[in-house]
Scaffold this motif. Structure first.
Motif, short mmCIF file in Angstrom:
data_model
loop_
_atom_site.label_atom_id
_atom_site.label_comp_id
_atom_site.label_asym_id
_atom_site.label_seq_id
_atom_site.Cartn_x
_atom_site.Cartn_y
_atom_site.Cartn_z
N ARG A 182 0.84 -1.21 0.00
CA ARG A 182 0.00 0.00 0.00
C ARG A 182 0.86 1.25 0.00
O ARG A 182 0.53 2.25 -0.65
N ASN A 183 1.99 1.21 0.70
CA ASN A 183 2.92 2.35 0.67
C ASN A 183 3.49 2.54 -0.73
O ASN A 183 3.60 3.68 -1.22
N ALA A 184 3.85 1.45 -1.39
CA ALA A 184 4.39 1.54 -2.75
C ALA A 184 3.32 2.03 -3.72
O ALA A 184 3.62 2.80 -4.65
N ILE A 185 2.08 1.62 -3.52
CA ILE A 185 0.98 2.09 -4.37
C ILE A 185 0.78 3.59 -4.17
O ILE A 185 0.56 4.33 -5.14
N ARG A 186 0.89 4.05 -2.93
CA ARG A 186 0.79 5.50 -2.66
C ARG A 186 1.91 6.25 -3.38
O ARG A 186 1.69 7.33 -3.93
N VAL A 187 3.11 5.70 -3.35
CA VAL A 187 4.24 6.33 -4.05
C VAL A 187 3.94 6.41 -5.54
O VAL A 187 4.13 7.46 -6.17
N ALA A 188 3.46 5.32 -6.11
CA ALA A 188 3.13 5.30 -7.54
C ALA A 188 2.05 6.32 -7.87
O ALA A 188 2.14 7.03 -8.88
N ALA A 189 1.04 6.42 -7.01
CA ALA A 189 -0.04 7.39 -7.23
C ALA A 189 0.50 8.81 -7.15
O ALA A 189 0.13 9.67 -7.96
N SER A 190 1.38 9.06 -6.20
CA SER A 190 1.96 10.38 -6.03
C SER A 190 2.80 10.76 -7.25
O SER A 190 2.71 11.88 -7.74
N LYS A 191 3.61 9.84 -7.72
CA LYS A 191 4.45 10.11 -8.90
C LYS A 191 3.58 10.35 -10.13
O LYS A 191 3.87 11.21 -10.95
N ARG A 192 2.50 9.59 -10.23
CA ARG A 192 1.59 9.76 -11.37
C ARG A 192 0.93 11.14 -11.33
O ARG A 192 0.84 11.82 -12.34
N GLU A 193 0.49 11.54 -10.15
CA GLU A 193 -0.15 12.85 -9.99
C GLU A 193 0.85 13.96 -10.30
O GLU A 193 0.52 14.94 -10.96
N LEU A 194 2.08 13.82 -9.83
CA LEU A 194 3.12 14.80 -10.09
C LEU A 194 3.36 14.93 -11.59
O LEU A 194 3.49 16.04 -12.12
N LYS A 195 3.39 13.80 -12.28
CA LYS A 195 3.61 13.78 -13.72
C LYS A 195 2.46 14.49 -14.44
O LYS A 195 2.69 15.29 -15.34
N HIS A 196 1.23 14.22 -14.03
CA HIS A 196 0.07 14.84 -14.67
C HIS A 196 0.01 16.33 -14.35
O HIS A 196 -0.35 17.13 -15.21
#
Length: 117
Positions: free
Chosen positions: A98-112
């Motif tokens: 879940r922590n890694a999924i949060r990181v992935a979501a954060s990076k995706r949001e930053l990219k967008h």
């Protein structure tokens, strides 16, 4: 980077507490997705989770290092090997995932966000 079907099935089963988990073979390894988010990879029957400053310390404290597909002299990817003791404990693995999924979501949001500017 061979990955066995039995290891993929084990990982997916261990991650059942994280909701929908899918895998996709790529570049000799396997990408692991939580929903639409690419948060982990499997190479050589080892599991790696996406990291940033919020969770990297957990991996380093456990003595784990980054995924280095090209050896020590090349680029280091932002994925760290999951400790065996964590991999074998489905509840603990779900917490780390879940922590890694949060990181992935954060990076995706930053990219967008940066694309909108």
């Amino acid at each position: 980077m061979p990955v066995t079907e039995s290891f993929i099935a084990f990982v997916v089963d261990q991650l059942a507490g994280c909701g929908l988990i899918t895998t996709k073979r790529m570049f000799g390894g396997v990408g692991v997705y939580g929903g639409e988010l690419f948060f982990a990879l499997i190479a050589d029957d080892l599991l790696y989770f996406k990291v940033d400053d919020s969770n990297r310390g957990d991996f380093e404290a456990a003595g784990m290092g980054p995924f280095k597909p090209y050896g020590d002299d090349r680029e280091i990817f932002q994925y760290y090997e999951v400790p065996l003791v964590v991999l074998e404990d489905a509840d603990e693995l779900a917490t780390w995932a879940r922590n890694a999924i949060r990181v992935a979501a954060s990076k995706r949001e930053l990219k967008h966000t940066s694309k909108r500017k």
